[in-house]
Design an enzyme around this catalytic site. Structure first.
Site, mmCIF file in Angstrom:
data_model
loop_
_atom_site.group_PDB
_atom_site.id
_atom_site.type_symbol
_atom_site.label_atom_id
_atom_site.label_comp_id
_atom_site.label_asym_id
_atom_site.label_seq_id
_atom_site.Cartn_x
_atom_site.Cartn_y
_atom_site.Cartn_z
ATOM 1 N N HIS A 117 54.901 61.881 36.981
ATOM 2 C CA HIS A 117 55.862 61.119 37.769
ATOM 3 C C HIS A 117 55.214 59.803 38.161
ATOM 4 C CE1 HIS A 117 58.744 60.099 40.891
ATOM 5 N NE2 HIS A 117 59.547 60.948 40.286
ATOM 6 N N ASP B 250 62.384 68.354 37.234
ATOM 7 C CA ASP B 250 63.091 68.682 35.996
ATOM 8 C C ASP B 250 62.466 69.823 35.221
ATOM 9 O OD1 ASP B 250 65.032 66.797 36.351
ATOM 10 O OD2 ASP B 250 63.789 65.208 35.539
HETATM 11 N N1 ACO Z 1 52.723 64.424 29.044
HETATM 12 C C1 ACO Z 1 51.553 63.959 28.557
HETATM 13 N N2 ACO Z 1 50.903 62.898 29.025
HETATM 14 C C2 ACO Z 1 51.481 62.233 30.023
HETATM 15 C C3 ACO Z 1 52.705 62.629 30.602
HETATM 16 C C4 ACO Z 1 53.322 63.779 30.071
HETATM 17 N N3 ACO Z 1 54.485 64.217 30.566
HETATM 18 N N4 ACO Z 1 53.045 61.788 31.585
HETATM 19 C C5 ACO Z 1 52.059 60.869 31.645
HETATM 20 N N5 ACO Z 1 51.105 61.147 30.697
HETATM 21 C C6 ACO Z 1 49.840 60.428 30.475
HETATM 22 C C7 ACO Z 1 50.054 59.091 29.784
HETATM 23 O O1 ACO Z 1 49.970 59.220 28.388
HETATM 24 C C8 ACO Z 1 48.939 58.277 30.368
HETATM 25 O O2 ACO Z 1 47.737 58.664 29.732
HETATM 26 P P1 ACO Z 1 46.570 57.564 29.459
HETATM 27 O O3 ACO Z 1 46.131 57.080 30.798
HETATM 28 O O4 ACO Z 1 45.533 58.329 28.715
HETATM 29 O O5 ACO Z 1 47.200 56.484 28.622
HETATM 30 C C9 ACO Z 1 48.819 58.769 31.797
HETATM 31 O O6 ACO Z 1 49.315 60.123 31.769
HETATM 32 C C10 ACO Z 1 49.630 57.954 32.802
HETATM 33 O O7 ACO Z 1 50.969 57.939 32.362
HETATM 34 P P2 ACO Z 1 51.961 56.726 32.503
HETATM 35 O O8 ACO Z 1 52.962 56.804 31.367
HETATM 36 O O9 ACO Z 1 51.203 55.449 32.688
HETATM 37 O O10 ACO Z 1 52.672 57.087 33.849
HETATM 38 P P3 ACO Z 1 53.997 56.474 34.359
HETATM 39 O O11 ACO Z 1 53.919 56.520 35.830
HETATM 40 O O12 ACO Z 1 54.290 55.177 33.723
HETATM 41 O O13 ACO Z 1 55.095 57.507 33.776
HETATM 42 C C11 ACO Z 1 56.700 59.205 33.571
HETATM 43 C C12 ACO Z 1 55.783 58.429 34.519
HETATM 44 C C13 ACO Z 1 57.590 58.232 32.773
HETATM 45 C C14 ACO Z 1 57.597 60.112 34.400
HETATM 46 C C15 ACO Z 1 55.828 60.030 32.591
HETATM 47 O O14 ACO Z 1 54.978 60.899 33.320
HETATM 48 C C16 ACO Z 1 56.685 60.842 31.614
HETATM 49 O O15 ACO Z 1 57.122 60.304 30.590
HETATM 50 N N6 ACO Z 1 56.887 62.164 31.880
HETATM 51 C C17 ACO Z 1 57.715 62.985 31.048
HETATM 52 C C18 ACO Z 1 59.185 62.681 31.298
HETATM 53 C C19 ACO Z 1 59.671 63.244 32.608
HETATM 54 O O16 ACO Z 1 59.456 64.409 32.924
HETATM 55 N N7 ACO Z 1 60.387 62.389 33.357
HETATM 56 C C20 ACO Z 1 61.010 62.822 34.614
HETATM 57 C C21 ACO Z 1 60.657 61.918 35.717
HETATM 58 S S1 ACO Z 1 61.257 62.615 37.208
HETATM 59 C C22 ACO Z 1 62.878 62.199 37.290
HETATM 60 O O17 ACO Z 1 63.390 61.286 36.675
HETATM 61 C C23 ACO Z 1 63.665 63.078 38.149
#
Ligand code: ACO
Length: 432
Positions: free
Chosen positions: A313, A371
């Site tokens: 998140h 979720d």
């Molecule tokens: N699975 C694997 N790796 C992940 C995930 C994941 N679900 N989420 C983040 N990471 C990793 C990224 O690859 C990144 O790794 P790195 O530092 O080695 O490059 C690190 O964790 C940080 O991630 P970011 O993408 O920079 O985090 P950001 O805050 O931008 O993204 C997000 C948040 C979009 C929610 C992301 O965690 C994601 O895509 N999760 C899956 C989708 C999801 O469940 N979304 C629901 C959000 S809640 C809602 O809308 C109610």
């Protein structure tokens, strides 16, 4: 906004004069630097794609402490609201700032109930869609379409119009979501029943039919209501910021909320519960719990493009408090339906426990979000996967409208107009 005692000084290494920036304090949370005069004073913009460090507005509605895993609506913890209040109490709170007293509660429930029906023409509008259209495509159209039906509530600068459009949107969203579902499965629409609760009425419009009486199961009714409460608002997330930006042009509330619905559809936002459940199905198809190790390996491989959906998140860097409540609801619903041994739920819990011990997830502070479990609950209730985001949109409508109305009432409100760092070609002439 309250000015802090200190000021920030911005200095430049090239000898340009330094400037002082006012600092403001909220009631809780980080202070903010006021950079509104930065461009005028320095001829410079700030650069913050994705708003990682930028407060786009002041708001008194919802507060999240991502490190503590805390979510407050108007100061009340989500755990207390989910256990002591229903969704309409929560709506009243988000819109008005306080929980209703018994009279206000009764009046509000009556008001919302009296607006649940939609104009009969809406069904002809729906008929233009393919039966297999994604419900979010249908909902984006239907919600935007409301502006064509309720001309007496489209002036965003009129407080009475804002109030009545808020009630209409909250009241009509369940009707529209259920209509989108019934249209897809080829069943007759069920008109709202005003003697039922908000959640009970929605369940009946979804699962009732003209051939037999529909009895609302109180466990499922409570679960539905909790799903609505947990998704009601989440401060300045992507869809809420979309609604604010869209509404900042002065467009009507129905159009602004339709923009929020469109934004919510994306898999990184509201579409995540659909994606999370599909991910669980895929793992199960490939061999279930045995295959979790292989799946986690794929997730950790940057080149695979695979993410653990329902994990991570932007703001929560600790357990999402909504995920805990949703896991509790998941247990309740599955046991009420005799599905305690549901293989998908078992798979989700195993996946969660493995991920929570894995260095990749621990070091990146990736925890389950709401979720991760909401899809399993909704599937047990009988809601099809492609309607999950529609349910989320239904629940979030109150948050969007509360935030929109807060923005319009703010004397500092201006049309939203971000700046940019231009990296394209400098001026050049066509040579022919
Ligand atoms: N699975 C694997 N790796 C992940 C995930 C994941 N679900 N989420 C983040 N990471 C990793 C990224 O690859 C990144 O790794 P790195 O530092 O080695 O490059 C690190 O964790 C940080 O991630 P970011 O993408 O920079 O985090 P950001 O805050 O931008 O993204 C997000 C948040 C979009 C929610 C992301 O965690 C994601 O895509 N999760 C899956 C989708 C999801 O469940 N979304 C629901 C959000 S809640 C809602 O809308 C109610």
């Amino acid at each position: 906004m309250k000015l802090a005692d200190n000021k920030a000084t911005l200095s430049f290494s090239n000898g340009s004069p330094s400037i002082e920036l006012p600092v403001y304090q909220g009631t809780i949370g980080p202070d903010v630097l006021d950079i509104r005069k930065l461009y005028a004073q320095t001829d410079k913009f700030t650069y913050d794609p994705g708003f990682l460090s930028t407060a786009s507005c002041q708001s008194a509605i919802t507060y999240i402490d991502g490190d503590k895993g805390e979510l407050l609506y108007r100061g009340y913890p989500i755990e207390q609201l989910a256990t002591n209040c229903n969704y309409l109490d929560t709506c009243y709170l988000l819109l008005n700032g306080e929980l209703p007293d018994p009279q206000q509660k009764a009046d509000f429930e009556k008001l919302v109930t009296n607006h649940t029906m939609v104009n009969e023409q809406m069904q002809f509008f729906l008929r233009g869609f393919r039966r297999d259209a994604h419900p979010m495509a249908v909902l984006t159209g239907l919600v935007g379409g409301l502006s064509a039906f309720y001309h007496d509530s489209t002036d965003i600068n009129n407080p009475e119009h804002r109030e009545i459009s808020a009630i209409r949107l909250i009241a009509k969203m369940p009707t529209l979501v259920a209509m989108a579902y019934k249209y897809g499965v080829g069943q007759p629409y069920q008109y709202p029943q005003n003697h039922l609760s908000y959640a009970g009425n929605f369940l009946r419009m979804m699962f009732g039919n003209p051939c037999e009486e529909y009895k609302v199961n109180p466990v499922i009714e409570r679960a539905m209501d909790r799903i609505f409460i947990l998704h009601a608002d989440h401060e300045q997330n992507a869809s809420t910021s979309t609604v604010r930006l869209c509404g900042s042009s002065g467009t009507n509330p129905f159009a602004a909320i339709a923009a929020g619905v469109a934004c919510l559809w994306g898999p990184a936002h509201g579409g995540a519960n659909e994606a999370a459940l599909n991910m669980l199905y895929d793992i199960q198809k490939q061999g279930g719990v045995e295959k979790i190790g292989d799946f986690i390996k794929q997730v950790k491989d940057k080149n695979s493009g695979v993410k653990l959906m329902g994990f991570g998140h932007r703001v929560y860097k600790n357990y999402d408090p909504r995920a805990k409540l949703m896991q509790e609801t998941c247990n309740e619903v599955l046991s009420a339906m005799g599905l305690e041994k549901d293989p998908l739920f078992a798979l989700a819990k195993k996946l969660e426990s493995i991920a929570l011990e894995d260095e990749y997830f621990v070091s990146r502070k990736l925890y389950p979000n709401v979720d991760f479990y909401s899809g399993i609950v909704q599937r047990a209730i009988g809601i099809p996967v492609n309607l999950f985001t529609g349910i989320f949109a239904l629940a979030r409508t109150v948050g969007w409208i509360a935030q929109l109305n807060e923005m319009i009432s703010d004397p500092e409100y201006k049309i939203g107009r971000p700046r940019q760092l231009y990296t394209g070609s400098p001026r050049r002439d066509i040579k022919r």
